[in-house]
Design a protein around this motif. Structure first.
Motif, PDB file in Angstrom:
ATOM      1  N   SER A 109       0.568  52.898  18.765  1.00 31.58           N
ATOM      2  CA  SER A 109       1.224  54.008  18.790  1.00 31.58           C
ATOM      3  C   SER A 109       2.499  53.755  19.646  1.00 31.58           C
ATOM      4  O   SER A 109       3.384  54.314  19.397  1.00 31.58           O
ATOM      5  CB  SER A 109       0.486  55.059  19.055  1.00 31.58           C
ATOM      6  N   THR A 113       0.327  56.364  10.730  1.00 29.37           N
ATOM      7  CA  THR A 113      -0.648  57.181  11.522  1.00 29.37           C
ATOM      8  C   THR A 113      -1.577  55.901  11.871  1.00 29.37           C
ATOM      9  O   THR A 113      -1.612  54.694  11.244  1.00 29.37           O
ATOM     10  CB  THR A 113      -1.517  58.079  10.589  1.00 29.37           C
ATOM     11  N   ALA A 114      -2.545  56.079  12.935  1.00 35.04           N
ATOM     12  CA  ALA A 114      -3.342  55.352  13.350  1.00 35.04           C
ATOM     13  C   ALA A 114      -4.274  54.815  12.434  1.00 35.04           C
ATOM     14  O   ALA A 114      -4.677  53.909  12.150  1.00 35.04           O
ATOM     15  CB  ALA A 114      -4.245  55.778  14.642  1.00 35.04           C
TER      16      ALA A 114
END
Length: 308
Positions: free
Chosen positions: A253, A225-226
């Motif tokens: 991303s 995830t970021a």
């Protein structure tokens, strides 16, 4: 690295440091001595002095740049040093001859025109080569950014620094040292030193980034995830995206998506690959979500590429 068993003209021993000095070595400071002058002996004792230091009547022009000590040292053979837990950084320019450096299981060769950096607290061992070793060294305040571990690089500044350092040395040992001469020379010395330190820190930073980027590429099945990536790289999200834009011309991303899709296409080209297995290997929870992302990326569903 083992210290040779021999008679030494001087040795310095403490819980954190060992230095063994042959009688042929000399060290000429351009700052106040690193340790008390009483330790050095030599002067007035009927022996060839190993250490020299200038008489200071005013301030030290190098101190304003965070340089705590600096000297030009010549070892003709047999010098040895080990140190742990220093509260200063060590920078060394080899101007002739060579030495061996080992630190934290890494081994380095110090040759002419090499620039060595050892960060504060980093344990190391040094030994001069039989052909001798001439070095200009600096102890630098621990607040200056440094690589996290010992590093050695070739330096194009070595000859220039040696020349400027020589001019500074001549002036500070003169009968009437002039601040008007010393201060611009001190600035020039620090400018060259800062250039090499910045380049070394940049190389170390790039190497650390490369290692983490490779880990991401090798773990595409992980639920990246970021926020998780930001913590992993030790960067806030905007700086993380800036890093990936600089390296890959896309945000984290988008770069991750491209890597996952390229890996998925590679997996699907092998006979017998299934959508569910491929989805899991590139970080998707199910084949449906993976298929949608794949078609959106390539314009074709993954089923059309299986076995091709």
């Amino acid at each position: 690295m083992k210290a040779h068993r021999a008679k030494y003209a001087f040795d310095k021993r403490s819980d954190s440091e060992l230095q063994l000095w042959p009688g042929t070595s000399t060290e000429k400071y351009v700052t106040r001595p690193f340790v008390s002058a009483r330790v050095f002996g030599g002067r007035g004792r009927g022996k060839r002095p190993l250490f020299f230091w200038p008489e200071f009547s005013g301030g030290d022009p190098l101190a304003r740049y965070g340089i705590l000590a600096a000297a030009r040292t010549s070892h003709f053979s047999g010098y040895y040093q080990s140190r742990t837990g220093a509260d200063f950084h060590l920078a060394m320019y080899t101007v002739d001859g060579g030495a061996r450096l080992s630190s934290e299981s890494e081994k380095f060769s110090l040759a002419k025109n090499s620039f060595a950096l050892i960060p504060a607290g980093c344990p190391y061992e040094l030994g001069s080569r039989p052909s001798g070793w001439k070095v200009v060294w600096f102890h630098i305040s621990g607040g200056v950014p440094f690589p996290p571990s010992a590093r050695v690089y070739a330096s194009g500044n070595c000859a220039r620094l040696r020349g400027i350092f020589g001019l500074y040395e001549d002036e500070i040992y003169s009968s009437a040292p002039s601040a008007q001469v010393l201060e611009p020379l001190a600035e020039a010395i620090f400018s060259l030193l800062r250039s090499d330190m910045s380049a070394a820190a940049g190389r170390a930073r790039d190497a650390a980034e490369d290692s983490k980027i490779l880990e991401v590429k090798n773990s595409l099945s992980r639920n990246w995830t970021a926020a998780g990536a930001s913590k992993f790289f030790g960067l806030p999200p905007k700086r993380l995206d800036a890093l990936f834009k600089r390296r890959f011309f896309a945000t984290f991303s988008k770069t991750l998506l491209a890597w996952r899709m390229d890996e998925a296409r590679r997996i699907l080209s092998a006979p017998g690959a299934t959508l569910s297995e491929t989805a899991a290997k590139v970080g998707y929870a199910d084949a449906f979500c993976f298929s949608k992302a794949f078609k959106r990326h390539f314009g074709r569903p993954p089923g059309e590429l299986r076995g091709k």
